[in-house]
Scaffold this motif. Sequence first.
Motif, short mmCIF file in Angstrom:
data_model
loop_
_atom_site.label_atom_id
_atom_site.label_comp_id
_atom_site.label_asym_id
_atom_site.label_seq_id
_atom_site.Cartn_x
_atom_site.Cartn_y
_atom_site.Cartn_z
N CYS A 10 -23.38 24.50 39.32
CA CYS A 10 -24.52 23.58 39.35
C CYS A 10 -25.77 24.44 39.19
O CYS A 10 -26.18 25.13 40.13
CB CYS A 10 -24.53 22.79 40.66
N SER A 13 -31.07 22.04 37.34
CA SER A 13 -30.73 20.62 37.54
C SER A 13 -31.17 20.11 38.92
O SER A 13 -31.05 18.92 39.20
CB SER A 13 -29.23 20.41 37.36
N CYS A 16 -21.43 16.24 43.48
CA CYS A 16 -21.79 16.62 42.11
C CYS A 16 -21.10 15.71 41.11
O CYS A 16 -20.10 15.06 41.40
CB CYS A 16 -21.35 18.06 41.82
N LEU A 64 -21.93 21.36 36.32
CA LEU A 64 -22.13 20.26 37.26
C LEU A 64 -23.62 19.94 37.37
O LEU A 64 -24.47 20.79 37.10
CB LEU A 64 -21.59 20.62 38.64
N ILE A 65 -23.91 18.72 37.80
CA ILE A 65 -25.27 18.35 38.18
C ILE A 65 -25.20 17.66 39.54
O ILE A 65 -24.18 17.04 39.87
CB ILE A 65 -25.94 17.43 37.14
#
Length: 620
Positions: free
Chosen positions: A569, A573, A603, A617-618
């Motif tokens: 991640c 983001s 996520c 991932l965000i």
Amino acid sequence: MFKGIVKLSKNGKGSLLVSEDLSFKLSRKELFKVFPGDKVECSVQQDKATIQKIIERNTSEVIGKLKKTNKGWIAESVNNEFHLEIVIKKNTSKKLKNGDFCKIKIKKQPSLKHRPEGYIVEQLIFSNIFEEADEIALQTNLNIKRTFPKIILPEINRILREHNSGNFSSKYKDLTDKNFFTIDGKNAKDFDDAICCEQTSNGYKLLVAIADVSAFVSEGSSLDKVAAERATSIYLNSKVIPMLPKELSNDICSLRPLEKRLTLVCEMILDKDCSLKTFKFSSAIIESKKRFTYDELSNLEKDNIDRHPEFSNDLKKLLEICKKRIEKRKQRLAIDFEMNEYRPEVKKGKLKAFVPVTRYLSHKAVEECMILANISAAKFLKENQISTIFRFHDFPDMDKIISLQKFLQSRGLPISEDFNLSRKSIFDWVQKTSKHKINEILALEILKSMKLAIYSSERSEHFALGLDEYLHFTSPIRRYPDLVVHRCIKQIIHNKKFKSLSKNDLADIAENCSFREREADQISKEADKVLRSRCGQNYIGNKFSGIITGVTEFGVFVKLDQINIEGLCHISSFKNKYYNFNYEMKSLVSRQGTISIGDKMSCIIESVHPYEGKISLIPA
């Protein structure tokens, strides 16, 4: 002028690797001349290298993904460390389409004047995702030899003829009446070891029989040189790249049930508490009476033992030895990292998740028997003052342990400010983490602070196991150091003269074996990353809860619950993009709060790049 190997990092930066301690930068212009792995000679100014001569090209074939352009077909290597596209020549097939995988023969190597060129040898259709992952992983190291040279074929044929004649040397004792058995994974074919457990008036007699590879692989022969160079077998999901040809590894050396085999036997006498009292080595012919699997015996419960009445006494003794040796491990403060391993779970042709692998007591029982045999071999060679190759695990560096101490304290573990750098301190920390809610992540951080175990001709101690002498004796089919150890032992018990290896010879062998072991581990990890990415592709856009397993200045790595895969991640983001990275605490710190290893985080899988092994991932 410096000679070295061209290396390319995954972020596209090139370097000339002269040795493990010396490297120089290569500019983007210089990288147009070479493929990664090429051996070159360079001039150097300050810290920048300029290629003056190509000594040896490393790449003759690649596996590439095809792409159609206005000027024709090009291929991108599935090895993401390859930076140059390959122009495809001589292709007339109308069946090809974008995204097809092909094996490509390099016809023209790269230079400043032209891009590399090649032609398609064959179109690749992978039968399953495991084969695909293994092929992509093997492309990350083109030095791995998948086939054996023809020069060893006469030697293999001679070995098979001699074995089939059945004329075994009189130096081999006949132990075919003993109740030997093997315990391995259900898909194993190369059975290195067999066990026989007997009760004595004062404890136990434990016999560990190991395949006598040295009876077939003559020192200094073509086959021996090939095995020494490979140094280890590489185990992947769909295949094995063996150290020895299958005629040996899976056949005449493998301790298959109800077949007579040549072995080197370590006979150990243990007292009632399972302390090692005496040991001796002998060459022997054995016949394994039964092949068990770990799953079949699981935790050696009474029900599993009773299913095999002809082995019930043996298995009961094995269970007793195992439990008592585990106590011995604790007494010597051996460092055990009880972390889950994961295996891919496929349903209806799709990789749905990674699930924990059950580690049974049967695994530990075999492990304890092999450790005892390894200890005995190390003591035997030291007592007889024979130079050999040991398995050395050094004490960790003090600065890493201090950083580890501060990190564990930051996660709430009751660790004193004052401590002595000792095995007991680290043993106590491992015990404390085992009771923590994020014990697996904390144990991994402790493991990262340890040094890697290596092969050494000088040092014999093993920090993690808590032993002063240790080596590898039990797997000569798949590890070259074990074969060297066997020759050293037979030199003593048979007064047999092998080629006298100097300290320098042994040091060179140990260094190569350590290097090849790391290569094999890296290839296995690359295959695993591809599989995890393939799993992630099935869930793009899906939301998962997870736990933060790693923190860097550019973001956090999150292990997703339920499917047990990890992604990045990126900090870009995050809603708040302004964080300071605290290395010791392994945290991102801002005015709004702190993000640390072990924190929960939800996520969404945004994108996946399977051939790079990347999952993006965000925050949810």
